[in-house]
Design a protein around this motif. Structure first.
Motif, PDB file in Angstrom:
ATOM      1  N   UNK A 276      44.387  29.831  36.588  1.00 60.57           N
ATOM      2  CA  UNK A 276      45.199  31.010  36.900  1.00 60.57           C
ATOM      3  C   UNK A 276      45.402  31.883  35.662  1.00 60.57           C
ATOM      4  N   UNK A 277      45.593  31.254  34.510  1.00 60.72           N
ATOM      5  CA  UNK A 277      45.794  32.005  33.268  1.00 60.72           C
ATOM      6  C   UNK A 277      44.569  32.852  32.946  1.00 60.72           C
ATOM      7  N   UNK A 278      43.378  32.279  33.134  1.00 62.41           N
ATOM      8  CA  UNK A 278      42.142  33.024  32.884  1.00 62.41           C
ATOM      9  C   UNK A 278      41.998  34.190  33.862  1.00 62.41           C
ATOM     10  N   UNK A 279      42.387  33.963  35.108  1.00 56.90           N
ATOM     11  CA  UNK A 279      42.293  35.013  36.120  1.00 56.90           C
ATOM     12  C   UNK A 279      43.187  36.200  35.743  1.00 56.90           C
ATOM     13  N   UNK A 280      44.388  35.893  35.269  1.00 55.12           N
ATOM     14  CA  UNK A 280      45.341  36.955  34.938  1.00 55.12           C
ATOM     15  C   UNK A 280      44.927  37.712  33.676  1.00 55.12           C
ATOM     16  N   UNK A 281      44.537  36.962  32.637  1.00 49.19           N
ATOM     17  CA  UNK A 281      44.307  37.603  31.339  1.00 49.19           C
ATOM     18  C   UNK A 281      42.843  37.990  31.098  1.00 49.19           C
ATOM     19  N   UNK A 282      41.898  37.107  31.414  1.00 50.56           N
ATOM     20  CA  UNK A 282      40.496  37.421  31.142  1.00 50.56           C
ATOM     21  C   UNK A 282      39.900  38.356  32.193  1.00 50.56           C
ATOM     22  N   UNK A 283      40.221  38.117  33.455  1.00 46.05           N
ATOM     23  CA  UNK A 283      39.638  38.911  34.533  1.00 46.05           C
ATOM     24  C   UNK A 283      40.421  40.204  34.758  1.00 46.05           C
ATOM     25  N   UNK A 284      41.737  40.097  34.793  1.00 47.03           N
ATOM     26  CA  UNK A 284      42.579  41.243  35.151  1.00 47.03           C
ATOM     27  C   UNK A 284      43.196  41.949  33.947  1.00 47.03           C
TER      28      UNK A 284
ATOM     29  N   UNK B 235      34.761  37.107  31.730  1.00 46.24           N
ATOM     30  CA  UNK B 235      34.433  36.119  32.756  1.00 46.24           C
ATOM     31  C   UNK B 235      33.837  36.831  33.963  1.00 46.24           C
ATOM     32  N   UNK B 236      32.637  36.447  34.345  1.00 45.58           N
ATOM     33  CA  UNK B 236      31.953  37.097  35.452  1.00 45.58           C
ATOM     34  C   UNK B 236      32.254  36.405  36.781  1.00 45.58           C
ATOM     35  N   UNK B 237      32.325  37.216  37.821  1.00 43.22           N
ATOM     36  CA  UNK B 237      32.506  36.659  39.157  1.00 43.22           C
ATOM     37  C   UNK B 237      31.249  35.913  39.600  1.00 43.22           C
ATOM     38  N   UNK B 238      31.440  34.987  40.535  1.00 44.38           N
ATOM     39  CA  UNK B 238      30.309  34.346  41.198  1.00 44.38           C
ATOM     40  C   UNK B 238      30.325  34.827  42.633  1.00 44.38           C
ATOM     41  N   UNK B 239      29.528  35.851  42.892  1.00 39.45           N
ATOM     42  CA  UNK B 239      29.567  36.493  44.207  1.00 39.45           C
ATOM     43  C   UNK B 239      28.607  35.825  45.177  1.00 39.45           C
ATOM     44  N   UNK B 240      29.187  35.058  46.064  1.00 41.86           N
ATOM     45  CA  UNK B 240      28.438  34.435  47.156  1.00 41.86           C
ATOM     46  C   UNK B 240      28.809  35.119  48.465  1.00 41.86           C
ATOM     47  N   UNK B 241      30.105  35.148  48.773  1.00 40.22           N
ATOM     48  CA  UNK B 241      30.556  35.829  49.981  1.00 40.22           C
ATOM     49  C   UNK B 241      30.457  37.347  49.830  1.00 40.22           C
ATOM     50  N   UNK B 242      30.602  37.826  48.612  1.00 42.26           N
ATOM     51  CA  UNK B 242      30.563  39.271  48.359  1.00 42.26           C
ATOM     52  C   UNK B 242      29.194  39.736  47.868  1.00 42.26           C
TER      53      UNK B 242
END
Length: 368
Positions: A261-269, A1-8
Motif C-alpha cells: 500500500x505504501x508503494x501504491x500511495x507514494x511510488x505510483x500516485x 513502478x509500472x503497472x501490469x496490465x492484464x485486464x486493462x
C-alpha cells in the motif's frame, strides 16, 4: 513502478464496440476452448486457478459455479453485477467502457460451465452512457457468432441482456439486485436459500462482479498455470485499484495482488501534495476500514488486509491528508449509509441513524 496490465491490456487499443478487434487480440479464445469441455472440467480448471471474487468478499469463484452446477433444473442464469455503488470506485466502468467483450466472454464461460443460456448485466443508473457501447458490443459479438445461437457450431446458446437500476446502493447486494431485475423494490432477501440454488426468478444463479468475469476470460485464454504466476499464493492474479483523495496522481491502476500500500500511495500516485502529510487511508471503500499513517506498510491481498482488521473489498483506496478530520469522514460515510439503507431491517434502519446522532454530538463538543 509500472503497472501490469492484464485486464486493462486492451484499454485504448481497440474499439470497444467491435468484437472483431477484441478477437484480433486473442479475445474469445477462452470461450472457444471451453465449448469443447464439460461443465465439471471448466469448474475444476477455475478451482486450480485460485480466482477469488473481486467485488468485495473474495469468495472462491469456482464455488459459486459449483453450487449452480449441482442445483437441479433446466433454467439457470448468469448475472454480472455492474452496479458499482461503492463511493470512490470506478474500476468496473473502466472495464465495461474499454473492453466489454472480455466481460461477455467470462459470462459465456460461466454459462457453459453450469448450462445457463441467458446472462444479465445489471448497470447502476449513473452508467446509462455505457448502454449504447454494450449494445453495440453485444451485437457485434453475435455477428461474430461468439454470442447468441449455436456459438461456433457447438450447440451452445448464450444471450446477454442489459438491465439498469434506479440508483439504489443496496442493489449492489446480490439478492436485492435480483429483486430489482425482477421489477420489485430493491431489498435483500433472507438466506438460505442461496442464489446458487434459488436466485433470479427463483432459478439457480451465478452472480459475479465485472472484474471477476474479466479474469475468467484471461484464465481460459492463457491457462490456470499462467494465471497463478501473478499475485500471491492465496490471492493470485492482478487487482484493479481505484485511488482517490489527497494524492498527486489519482485513477484506476492494475497491479499484481500483493503490492504494498505504501508503494501504491507514494511510488505510483506521487504521495501528498506539497506542504501536507498523510493522515489516514481508507481501504475497501466507504464500508471498509480506516488506518493511520503508521500502518500503511501493508501487503494488499484479500487475506492479509482482512487479517489486519480491514478489507480489500472492491479495491478503493481513499487517501486523506492533514486537511481532513477523521470524525467528519466517518460522519460522511454514516450519512451515506443512512440515506441508502433500504429500511428492511431494524439494526440498519435505526442503527445508522443513532450512530449519526452520536457523531453529531461529538462534532458539537457534546460527546459523552
Amino acid at each position: 513502478m509500472e503497472e501490469k496490465r492484464i485486464l486493462l491490456r486492451n484499454r485504448g487499443k481497440i474499439n470497444p464496440e467491435k468484437a472483431e478487434e477484441y478477437i484480433e487480440r486473442g479475445g474469445y479464445k477462452g470461450l472457444e476452448k471451453v465449448l469443447g469441455m464439460e461443465g465439471k472440467e471448466i469448474i475444476e480448471e477455475l478451482a486450480r486457478s485460485g480466482l477469488r471474487g473481486r467485488g468485495g468478499a473474495g469468495f472462491p469463484t469456482f464455488r459459486k459455479l459449483q453450487f449452480a452446477y449441482d442445483a437441479p433444473g433446466d433454467v439457470k442464469y448468469i448475472v454480472c453485477n455492474a452496479d458499482e455503488g461503492e463511493p470512490g470506485t470506478n474500476k468496473d466502468r473502466i472495464l465495461l467502457s474499454s473492453d466489454p467483450c472480455a466481460v461477455f466472454e467470462g459470462m459465456a464461460i460461466a454459462g457453459k460451465a453450469v448450462n445457463a443460456h441467458v446472462g444479465f448485466i445489471y448497470l447502476r443508473a449513473e452508467y446509462s452512457y455505457l448502454v449504447p457501447i454494450l449494445e453495440a458490443a453485444i451485437k457485434s459479438s453475435c455477428e461474430a457468432n461468439m454470442l447468441g445461437k449455436n456459438i461456433q457450431g457447438s450447440g451452445f446458446d448464450f444471450e446477454i441482456k442489459l438491465r439498469s437500476g434506479a440508483g439504489a446502493y443496496v442493489c449492489g447486494e446480490e439478492t436485492a439486485l435480483f429483486e430489482s431485475i425482477e421489477g420489485k423494490r430493491g431489498e435483500p432477501r433472507f438466506r438460505p436459500p442461496f442464489p446458487g440454488v434459488k436466485g433470479l426468478f427463483g432459478k439457480p444463479t451465478v452472480l459475479n462482479n465485472v472484474e471477476t468475469l474479466a479474469n475468467m476470460s484471461v484464465i481460459f485464454q492463457n491457462g490456470w498455470e499462467w494465471f497463478r504466476q501473478t499475485g500471491t499464493e492465496n490471492s493470485p492474479g492482478t487487482k484493479l485499484f481505484t485511488v482517490c483523495g489527497n494524492v498527486k496522481r489519482r485513477g484506476v491502476f492494475e497491479f499484481p495482488m500483493g503490492i504494498n500500500l505504501k508503494d501504491l500511495i507514494y511510488d505510483v500516485c506521487g504521495g501528498m501534495e506539497e506542504g501536507h502529510e498523510l493522515l489516514a487511508v481508507q481501504t475497501g471503500g466507504a464500508s471498509g476500514a480506516i488506518i493511520n499513517a503508521s500502518q500503511i506498510d501493508m501487503i494488499l491481498d484479500i487475506d492479509q488486509v482482512s487479517n489486519s482488521g480491514g478489507r480489500l473489498g472492491c479495491g478503493t483506496i481513499l487517501v486523506m491528508d492533514d486537511r481532513n478530520c477523521i470524525i467528519d469522514v466517518v460522519r460522511n460515510n454514516l450519512d451515506f449509509f443512512r440515506d441508502e439503507s433500504c429500511g428492511k431491517c431494524l439494526p440498519c434502519r435505526n442503527g445508522t441513524k443513532r450512530m449519526l446522532e452520536i457523531l453529531d454530538r461529538i462534532i458539537d463538543n457534546k460527546g459523552t
